[in-house]
Design a protein around this motif. Structure first.
Motif, short mmCIF file in Angstrom:
data_model
loop_
_atom_site.label_atom_id
_atom_site.label_comp_id
_atom_site.label_asym_id
_atom_site.label_seq_id
_atom_site.Cartn_x
_atom_site.Cartn_y
_atom_site.Cartn_z
N UNK A 210 0.81 -1.22 0.00
CA UNK A 210 0.00 0.00 0.00
C UNK A 210 0.85 1.27 0.00
N UNK A 211 2.05 1.17 0.54
CA UNK A 211 2.96 2.31 0.60
C UNK A 211 4.39 1.81 0.42
N UNK A 212 5.31 2.67 -0.07
CA UNK A 212 6.72 2.27 -0.17
C UNK A 212 7.39 2.31 1.19
N UNK A 213 8.53 1.65 1.34
CA UNK A 213 9.24 1.65 2.63
C UNK A 213 9.57 3.06 3.14
N UNK A 214 9.84 3.98 2.22
CA UNK A 214 10.23 5.34 2.63
C UNK A 214 9.10 6.08 3.34
N UNK A 215 7.89 5.61 3.16
CA UNK A 215 6.73 6.24 3.81
C UNK A 215 6.85 6.18 5.33
N UNK A 216 7.57 5.18 5.84
CA UNK A 216 7.74 5.06 7.29
C UNK A 216 8.44 6.29 7.84
N UNK A 217 9.44 6.79 7.11
CA UNK A 217 10.15 8.00 7.57
C UNK A 217 9.21 9.19 7.61
N UNK A 218 8.28 9.26 6.66
CA UNK A 218 7.31 10.35 6.64
C UNK A 218 6.38 10.27 7.85
N UNK A 219 5.98 9.05 8.19
CA UNK A 219 5.11 8.87 9.37
C UNK A 219 5.81 9.33 10.64
N UNK A 220 7.06 8.93 10.81
CA UNK A 220 7.81 9.31 12.00
C UNK A 220 7.92 10.83 12.08
N UNK A 221 8.28 11.45 10.95
CA UNK A 221 8.49 12.90 10.93
C UNK A 221 7.19 13.67 11.18
N UNK A 222 6.07 13.12 10.75
CA UNK A 222 4.78 13.81 10.88
C UNK A 222 4.33 13.95 12.33
N UNK A 223 4.69 12.98 13.18
CA UNK A 223 4.29 12.98 14.60
C UNK A 223 2.77 13.19 14.73
N UNK A 224 2.03 12.46 13.90
CA UNK A 224 0.57 12.64 13.82
C UNK A 224 -0.09 11.26 13.74
N UNK A 225 -0.73 10.85 14.81
CA UNK A 225 -1.37 9.53 14.86
C UNK A 225 -2.49 9.39 13.83
N UNK A 226 -3.14 10.49 13.46
CA UNK A 226 -4.32 10.41 12.59
C UNK A 226 -3.97 9.99 11.16
#
Length: 261
Positions: A210-226
């Motif tokens: 559903x998403x590429x591996x690099x998306x994990x870095x975006x999630x961490x940086x966003x600091x947004x559970x939603x």
């Protein structure tokens, strides 16, 4: 007054989590009741970590104080005779008064067991998580480095989390496959409420394509559970060990993989 440390294992399906709750059966409530029967007096226990309903433990560590004089064997076999099925004491040790199962711990270790199979488990129901989707483990493993180290894990933090800070250091995230059974081993200085289950949700989102591996870095940086995927099921989550300074002589790291745990 003597302070003791105990190691416990339990099947979380039978309990409404670790912590005592009114009108609920919890691991803490049945353990305190069993210890009180052995000690002949009320006993209060303190755990290294509070597990949620449905979450298991293969190495939960607790401590308690008592002036009752009993052998270490009595704190194991004797207490087990008063405990219900699904929870048991593995060992007991006398520890110094300044030992605290939670506050002197240097690391916690969790293991998530996932069955990746087209049909749901029956014999292992409630003991493993389950995904029927084909999983790309190479993509999943490529996402792991984005999580290692010290980060603000707010994107993986439950709304009701009471931790003072979302900044934690994830020192280990290993993924091992044995046929259709996948082992995910997490180690950190501490974990946020639902952190491992939320990380599992994100890792599997990537493994499904559903998403590429690099998306994990975006999630961490966003600091947004939603913006992160839903919390994954508790079924396959185990508190597998707790690390302490060597001065206490407690060997509590996870054991090698065997069978389900």
């Amino acid at each position: 007054m003597t302070r003791y440390a105990l190691a416990l294992e339990y099947d979380g399906r039978a309990f409404s989590g670790w912590q005592v709750q009114p009108d609920r059966v919890t691991v803490q409530s049945v353990l305190e009741r069993a210890l009180a029967q052995m000690a002949g007096q009320p006993v209060r226990v303190h755990a290294a970590g509070r597990t949620d309903a449905g979450v298991h433990a293969s190495r939960q560590i607790v401590h308690f104080d008592t002036d009752a004089k009993r052998t270490l064997t009595a704190w194991v076999r004797g207490v087990n005779s008063f405990l219900p099925e699904g929870v048991g004491v593995l060992w007991a040790r006398e520890v110094p008064d300044h030992f605290h199962s939670r506050f002197v711990a240097t690391a916690r270790h969790y293991r998530y067991l996932l069955l990746n199979h087209p049909v749901r488990p029956a014999l292992w129901a409630g003991r493993v998580g389950w995904s029927h989707h084909p999983l790309d483990l190479d993509a999943l493993r490529a996402a792991v480095p984005h999580l290692l180290g010290q980060h603000d894990f707010s994107s993986f933090r439950a709304a009701e989390c009471q931790a003072k800070t979302p900044v934690k250091t994830l020192s280990r995230l290993d993924v091992h496959a044995e046929g259709t059974l996948l082992y995910f081993d997490f180690s950190a200085d501490a974990f946020l409420h639902h952190m491992v289950r939320n990380l599992m949700g994100a890792l599997l989102h990537i493994a499904k394509g559903n998403r590429p591996p690099e998306w994990m870095a975006e999630l961490v940086a966003a600091r947004d559970r939603t913006i992160a995927p839903p919390t994954f099921m508790p079924d396959g989550l185990y508190l597998a060990g707790v690390s302490y300074p060597s001065e206490y002589g407690l060997a509590t790291e996870p054991e090698p993989r065997h069978g389900l745990i």
